[in-house]
Design a protein around this motif. Structure first.
Motif, short mmCIF file in Angstrom:
data_model
loop_
_atom_site.label_atom_id
_atom_site.label_comp_id
_atom_site.label_asym_id
_atom_site.label_seq_id
_atom_site.Cartn_x
_atom_site.Cartn_y
_atom_site.Cartn_z
N PHE A 1 8.08 7.09 38.32
CA PHE A 1 6.96 7.38 38.71
C PHE A 1 6.06 6.07 38.90
O PHE A 1 6.51 4.94 38.55
CB PHE A 1 6.25 7.79 37.28
CG PHE A 1 6.74 9.36 37.08
CD1 PHE A 1 6.05 10.46 37.17
CD2 PHE A 1 7.93 9.48 35.97
CE1 PHE A 1 6.36 11.75 36.91
CE2 PHE A 1 8.40 10.72 35.72
CZ PHE A 1 7.70 11.65 36.34
N GLU A 2 4.65 5.99 39.28
CA GLU A 2 3.92 4.67 39.46
C GLU A 2 2.58 5.25 39.08
O GLU A 2 2.25 6.34 39.27
CB GLU A 2 3.98 4.75 41.37
CG GLU A 2 2.96 3.49 41.27
CD GLU A 2 2.99 3.59 43.07
OE1 GLU A 2 3.34 2.62 43.86
OE2 GLU A 2 2.12 4.39 43.72
N ALA A 3 2.10 4.19 38.34
CA ALA A 3 0.65 4.47 37.98
C ALA A 3 -0.38 3.40 38.49
O ALA A 3 0.16 2.21 38.66
CB ALA A 3 0.92 4.13 36.39
N ARG A 4 -1.29 3.69 38.92
CA ARG A 4 -2.33 3.03 39.49
C ARG A 4 -3.82 3.20 39.30
O ARG A 4 -4.12 4.29 38.81
CB ARG A 4 -2.53 3.30 41.12
CG ARG A 4 -1.08 2.78 41.85
CD ARG A 4 -1.29 3.15 43.37
NE ARG A 4 -0.21 2.43 44.18
CZ ARG A 4 -0.19 1.30 44.77
NH1 ARG A 4 -0.97 0.36 44.56
NH2 ARG A 4 0.93 0.88 45.49
N LYS A 5 -4.22 1.88 38.97
CA LYS A 5 -5.83 1.85 38.65
C LYS A 5 -6.51 0.71 39.20
O LYS A 5 -6.37 -0.41 38.83
CB LYS A 5 -5.96 1.93 37.08
CG LYS A 5 -7.21 1.91 36.69
CD LYS A 5 -7.42 1.54 35.04
CE LYS A 5 -8.75 1.54 34.45
NZ LYS A 5 -9.00 1.39 32.93
N GLY A 6 -7.20 0.88 40.26
CA GLY A 6 -7.56 0.12 41.20
C GLY A 6 -6.58 -0.76 41.87
O GLY A 6 -5.74 -0.31 42.38
N ASP A 7 -6.66 -2.02 41.63
CA ASP A 7 -5.47 -2.88 42.26
C ASP A 7 -4.40 -2.97 41.15
O ASP A 7 -3.31 -3.58 41.44
CB ASP A 7 -6.13 -4.46 42.06
CG ASP A 7 -7.03 -4.44 43.48
OD1 ASP A 7 -6.91 -3.66 44.45
OD2 ASP A 7 -7.82 -5.07 43.49
N ALA A 8 -4.33 -2.32 39.83
CA ALA A 8 -3.43 -2.50 38.87
C ALA A 8 -2.32 -1.49 39.31
O ALA A 8 -2.60 -0.24 39.66
CB ALA A 8 -3.96 -2.28 37.51
N GLY B 1 -7.05 5.69 32.54
CA GLY B 1 -7.81 5.79 33.80
C GLY B 1 -6.70 5.48 34.95
O GLY B 1 -7.16 5.48 35.95
N PHE B 2 -5.32 5.42 34.69
CA PHE B 2 -4.43 5.38 35.57
C PHE B 2 -4.05 6.76 36.31
O PHE B 2 -4.19 7.81 35.70
CB PHE B 2 -2.99 5.02 35.24
CG PHE B 2 -3.41 3.15 34.72
CD1 PHE B 2 -2.60 2.40 35.68
CD2 PHE B 2 -3.68 2.68 33.80
CE1 PHE B 2 -2.56 1.17 35.42
CE2 PHE B 2 -3.56 1.46 33.65
CZ PHE B 2 -3.26 0.53 34.29
N VAL B 3 -3.90 6.70 37.66
CA VAL B 3 -3.44 8.03 38.52
C VAL B 3 -1.94 7.70 38.45
O VAL B 3 -1.53 6.69 39.03
CB VAL B 3 -4.09 8.00 39.82
CG1 VAL B 3 -3.50 9.14 40.51
CG2 VAL B 3 -5.72 7.92 39.75
N VAL B 4 -1.20 8.53 38.01
CA VAL B 4 0.15 8.67 37.81
C VAL B 4 0.72 9.56 38.93
O VAL B 4 0.25 10.61 39.12
CB VAL B 4 0.60 9.27 36.50
CG1 VAL B 4 2.20 9.24 36.32
CG2 VAL B 4 0.18 8.24 35.32
N SER B 5 1.61 8.87 39.76
CA SER B 5 2.48 9.87 40.63
C SER B 5 3.86 9.74 40.66
O SER B 5 4.48 8.79 40.20
CB SER B 5 1.96 9.19 42.02
OG SER B 5 0.93 9.07 42.43
N ALA B 6 4.62 10.80 40.79
CA ALA B 6 5.98 11.04 40.80
C ALA B 6 6.60 10.33 41.99
O ALA B 6 5.94 10.57 43.15
CB ALA B 6 6.16 12.56 40.25
N LEU B 7 7.67 9.88 41.88
CA LEU B 7 8.61 9.34 42.80
C LEU B 7 9.85 10.11 42.92
O LEU B 7 10.61 10.11 42.21
CB LEU B 7 8.87 7.98 42.62
CG LEU B 7 7.65 6.85 42.43
CD1 LEU B 7 8.01 5.60 42.13
CD2 LEU B 7 6.42 7.00 43.67
#
Length: 346
Positions: A58-65, A333-339
């Motif tokens: 998975f990938e987790a993004r929040k802004g530039d993080a 607040g992170f958006v989690v996406s499956a890979l």
């Protein structure tokens, strides 16, 4: 009772390097595939209710993080090489690799085990044969002897450590002795990070495994051993079940299988099984997951200041659930996406 999923726990939850072996060479049957139709339907219903019940990447993004999250299997398997190759660029360019236990923690653990036998042995209290029913001790001592531990040594071992060993087949332990290699996915990632100069950050202290079992009553310790005994003769089956589920991305199927198996084989009521599995999840996963969020978010925020990212690798069972790492990151607040392909959508 701490359930008959003890092998799954150590393979997907705790990185005990001394137990990393090639489970593929110890062939058993897939116990999930062998479930009766009504049991499989019950498992599927339970899994469907769990957030992020499929996938290990998975990938987790929040802004530039940005955090790349890799759910690991702590035993070796040749298929780990594909994961390393796929994420080599991400790892090589990462600001940090966050793991359950880094090289310093592993070295401290090894040193403490070598110099402080009391961590896994009780030299003062009553022995296990004094605490167990004679028939249970006879089964346990025979199983431990088969695993290379004489009965007089096993009699002084701490129950949680004995239960762990009962879940690992003699075949797998023989491979540890023969190869001496540590090649679980997390260890391969650690080796790559060290070779590339990527800083490694531990998510928890070296003694976590010992603190998890602190506070158990003497009765709970013996119940844990009793519940581990039925699996001792079928550890190769448990290993095959685990590895098949992991590489198909069906991580939470493993946990729910343990529940259904306990309903069938533990001798406890369903209510008692649910209670004990809930306690196990709380101690082994949920509390640890929550303690990891601050260091994960802190590392990602620090890396984001220079447009960087971090990689996190830990036992795959920490990913799913309402109190799993992925859901907890969403609450930050992170958006989690499956890979894909083993990171299916939640």
């Amino acid at each position: 009772m701490r359930k008959r999923l003890i092998l799954f726990f150590f393979a997907l939850v705790l990185p005990l390097s001394a137990m990393a072996v090639d489970a593929q060479e110890c062939v058993g049957r897939d116990l999930i595939a062998a479930l009766r139709p009504e049991q499989k339907a019950e498992l599927d219903r339970a899994v469907a209710a769990i957030p992020f019940n499929r996938g290990t990447l998975f990938e987790a993004r929040k802004g530039d993080a940005r955090i790349l999250l890799i759910g690991t299997y702590h035993f070796s398997d040749p298929r780990h090489a594909a994961t390393i190759a796929r994420f080599s660029d991400d790892l090589d360019s990462a600001d940090a690799l966050l793991v359950e236990a880094g090289p310093e923690e592993q070295a401290r653990l090894s040193n403490e085990l070598a110099t402080n036998p009391a961590l896994i042995a009780d030299t003062d209290g009553a022995t296990l044969p004094e605490r167990m029913a004679p028939e249970d001790w006879a089964r346990l001592s025979a199983a431990m002897t088969e695993r290379g531990v004489p009965a007089f040594v096993a009699s002084r071992m701490r129950p949680w450590y004995v239960a762990m060993m009962l879940g690992i087949s003699p075949c797998m332990l023989d491979q540890v002795k023969a190869s001496g290699k540590v090649e679980g996915l997390d260890h391969l990632l650690l080796e790559r990070a060290e070779a590339e100069g990527v800083p490694v950050v531990a998510l928890e202290p070296w003694d976590t495994v010992f603190t998890l079992f602190a506070g158990m009553t003497p009765e709970e310790e013996i119940e844990m051993l009793q519940s581990a005994l039925p699996a001792a003769d079928h550890a190769d089956d448990y290993a095959s079940t685990l590895i098949n589920a992991f590489f198909s991305g069906k991580v939470w199927d493993i946990w729910e299988f343990g529940r259904i198996d306990a309903y069938e084989n533990s001798g406890l009521s369903r209510e008692d099984v649910d209670h004990q599995i809930g306690l196990a999840q709380e101690k082994m996963m949920d509390q640890r997951n929550e303690s990891w969020i601050a260091p994960l978010v802190g590392a990602a925020d620090a890396a984001a200041k220079d447009k960087g990212h971090v990689v996190a690798a830990f036992g795959a069972l920490h990913l799913p659930g309402e109190r799993g790492v992925l859901r907890l990151l969403e609450r930050e607040g992170f958006v989690v996406s499956a890979l894909g392909p083993t990171g299916d959508a939640p």
